[in-house]
Design a protein around this motif. Structure first.
Motif, PDB file in Angstrom:
ATOM      1  N   LEU A  83       0.857  -1.194   0.000  1.00 25.43           N
ATOM      2  CA  LEU A  83       0.000   0.000   0.000  1.00 25.43           C
ATOM      3  C   LEU A  83       0.887   1.236   0.000  1.00 25.43           C
ATOM      4  O   LEU A  83       1.885   1.290   0.719  1.00 25.43           O
ATOM      5  CB  LEU A  83      -0.903  -0.017   1.239  1.00 25.43           C
ATOM      6  CG  LEU A  83      -1.879   1.148   1.429  1.00 25.43           C
ATOM      7  CD1 LEU A  83      -3.121   0.677   2.199  1.00 25.43           C
ATOM      8  CD2 LEU A  83      -1.248   2.337   2.143  1.00 25.43           C
ATOM      9  N   PHE A 112      -2.728  -1.321  -3.143  1.00 26.14           N
ATOM     10  CA  PHE A 112      -3.643  -0.208  -2.885  1.00 26.14           C
ATOM     11  C   PHE A 112      -2.885   1.115  -2.860  1.00 26.14           C
ATOM     12  O   PHE A 112      -1.707   1.158  -2.505  1.00 26.14           O
ATOM     13  CB  PHE A 112      -4.331  -0.369  -1.518  1.00 26.14           C
ATOM     14  CG  PHE A 112      -5.048  -1.658  -1.332  1.00 26.14           C
ATOM     15  CD1 PHE A 112      -6.332  -1.846  -1.823  1.00 26.14           C
ATOM     16  CD2 PHE A 112      -4.442  -2.702  -0.637  1.00 26.14           C
ATOM     17  CE1 PHE A 112      -6.998  -3.046  -1.640  1.00 26.14           C
ATOM     18  CE2 PHE A 112      -5.096  -3.906  -0.453  1.00 26.14           C
ATOM     19  CZ  PHE A 112      -6.377  -4.083  -0.952  1.00 26.14           C
ATOM     20  N   ILE A 148     -10.209  -1.922   2.547  1.00 22.97           N
ATOM     21  CA  ILE A 148      -8.896  -2.549   2.377  1.00 22.97           C
ATOM     22  C   ILE A 148      -8.688  -3.654   3.408  1.00 22.97           C
ATOM     23  O   ILE A 148      -8.217  -4.763   3.083  1.00 22.97           O
ATOM     24  CB  ILE A 148      -7.791  -1.483   2.481  1.00 22.97           C
ATOM     25  CG1 ILE A 148      -7.821  -0.567   1.250  1.00 22.97           C
ATOM     26  CG2 ILE A 148      -6.412  -2.126   2.639  1.00 22.97           C
ATOM     27  CD1 ILE A 148      -6.911   0.647   1.347  1.00 22.97           C
ATOM     28  N   GLU A 161      -5.998  -1.663  -6.674  1.00 28.50           N
ATOM     29  CA  GLU A 161      -6.792  -0.449  -6.597  1.00 28.50           C
ATOM     30  C   GLU A 161      -5.840   0.730  -6.405  1.00 28.50           C
ATOM     31  O   GLU A 161      -5.470   1.092  -5.289  1.00 28.50           O
ATOM     32  CB  GLU A 161      -7.787  -0.549  -5.436  1.00 28.50           C
ATOM     33  CG  GLU A 161      -8.775  -1.690  -5.639  1.00 28.50           C
ATOM     34  CD  GLU A 161      -9.766  -1.851  -4.489  1.00 28.50           C
ATOM     35  OE1 GLU A 161     -10.625  -2.735  -4.597  1.00 28.50           O
ATOM     36  OE2 GLU A 161      -9.675  -1.097  -3.494  1.00 28.50           O
TER      37      GLU A 161
END
Length: 260
Positions: A83, A112, A148, A161
Motif C-alpha cells: 500500500l 492499494f 482494504i 486499486e
C-alpha cells in the motif's frame, strides 16, 4: 508482518490501522536499518505487507534500499500485499516497488493507494492542502481502510486499486526519475537559530539520523529522503527548505488521527 516507512505520519497511521485490525506485527524500516536487521523468519502462512509514501511518483529511496537487503526465511506462498499513500496520485510507484520485490523472489499481488493530505511543499506548485481538504481526505481514507482491511483479512489475491493519474509513466520515470535523482538532498535545509527553541524534535524524528545538535545541523550523509519531518514537526517553523517554505504551512498526522 508489515514493514513500513513514514515521514510526516500519513503512512504510519494507515499501517497502524491495518496492523491493529489484522493483529499483525508492525516494523518501522528506519529502526530495522539502525539495528541492521534485514533477516526475518516467517511463520507458516504469515502475511507480508509493505506500506510506504510515494515520493516523486516513486517509492522512497530508504524503502528501496531496505528491500534490496531484505531476506525472508521459510517463505513459501505467503500472501504479499503493498500500500502506498500519496497526495493526489502515485504514478507507477507500485510497479517500481514490485520490481525491487521480484529481485527477492517476492511480488505484491494485492495493491492499494490511499490519498492523504499533501506534505511535500518544496516546489512552487506544491503546498499543503487547505484544512477542509485535509479533513475530507482523512475521512475518505478512513472509509477506504475498512474496505482494504476486509480484503486483506480475506487474503484476496490480485486486487489492484491504484490512483495512478493520467500519465503515470511520464511522472514516475521522467519527472520522478529526475526528481529522485537530483532533488532529494539536504543541502537546502536551513534553521533560523534565533527562532529555534532547541527542543531537539527534528533530530529525534529524522528517520535517517541526518540531523545533530541544537540548533540542528544536517550531516550531509547521503541518506536524506526529503520526507520533511524536520520541517513539518518544528513547533516554531524555524526550519526551512531554501526560501520557498517560508511562506508554506506545516502538516503532520498525529496518532490520534488529527492533523496539525
Amino acid at each position: 508482518m508489515i514493514f513500513y516507512f513514514s515521514g510526516t505520519g500519513n503512512t504510519r497511521w494507515v499501517a497502524e490501522q491495518i496492523a491493529e485490525a489484522l493483529n499483525e506485527e508492525l516494523l518501522y524500516i528506519p529502526d530495522l536499518i539502525r539495528m541492521e536487521r534485514f533477516e526475518f523468519q516467517l511463520k507458516e502462512n504469515e502475511n507480508i505487507g509493505f506500506c510506504f509514501p510515494t515520493h516523486g511518483w516513486q517509492p522512497p529511496r530508504i524503502m528501496r534500499s531496505f528491500i534490496q537487503h531484505l531476506s525472508l526465511k521459510n517463505r513459501t506462498s505467503n500472501y504479499c500485499w503493498a500500500l502506498t499513500t500519496c497526495g493526489d496520485n502515485m504514478g507507477e510507484a507500485m510497479t517500481i516497488l514490485n520490481k525491487e520485490l521480484r529481485s527477492k523472489g517476492l511480488e505484491a499481488e494485492t495493491q492499494f493507494s490511499v490519498i492523504m493530505p499533501e506534505s511535500y511543499v518544496c516546489l512552487p506548485f506544491m503546498k499543503t492542502d487547505p484544512e477542509d481538504k485535509e479533513h475530507w481526505k482523512i475521512e475518505n481514507a478512513r472509509h477506504q481502510l475498512h474496505h482494504i482491511i476486509s480484503i486483506l483479512k480475506g487474503r484476496k489475491r490480485g486486487i489492484v486499486e491504484l490512483e495512478k493519474g493520467a500519465t503515470p509513466r511520464l511522472y514516475s520515470y521522467i519527472i520522478g526519475g529526475y526528481f529522485n535523482k537530483k532533488m532529494i538532498t539536504d543541502k537546502k535545509f536551513t534553521v533560523d537559530a534565533d527562532v529555534c527553541i532547541r527542543c531537539g524534535k527534528c533530530e529525534k524524528l529524522c528517520p535517517v539520523d541526518n540531523i545533530a545538535g541544537t540548533p540542528p545541523v544536517w550531516l550531509h550523509n547521503g541518506k536524506c529522503t526529503c520526507c520533511l519531518a524536520c520541517y513539518h514537526y518544528c513547533p516554531v517553523h524555524a526550519i526551512n527548505y531554501g526560501k520557498i517554505t517560508r511562506k508554506r504551512e506545516q502538516y503532520y498526522f498525529n496518532r490520534r488521527g488529527d492533523q496539525r
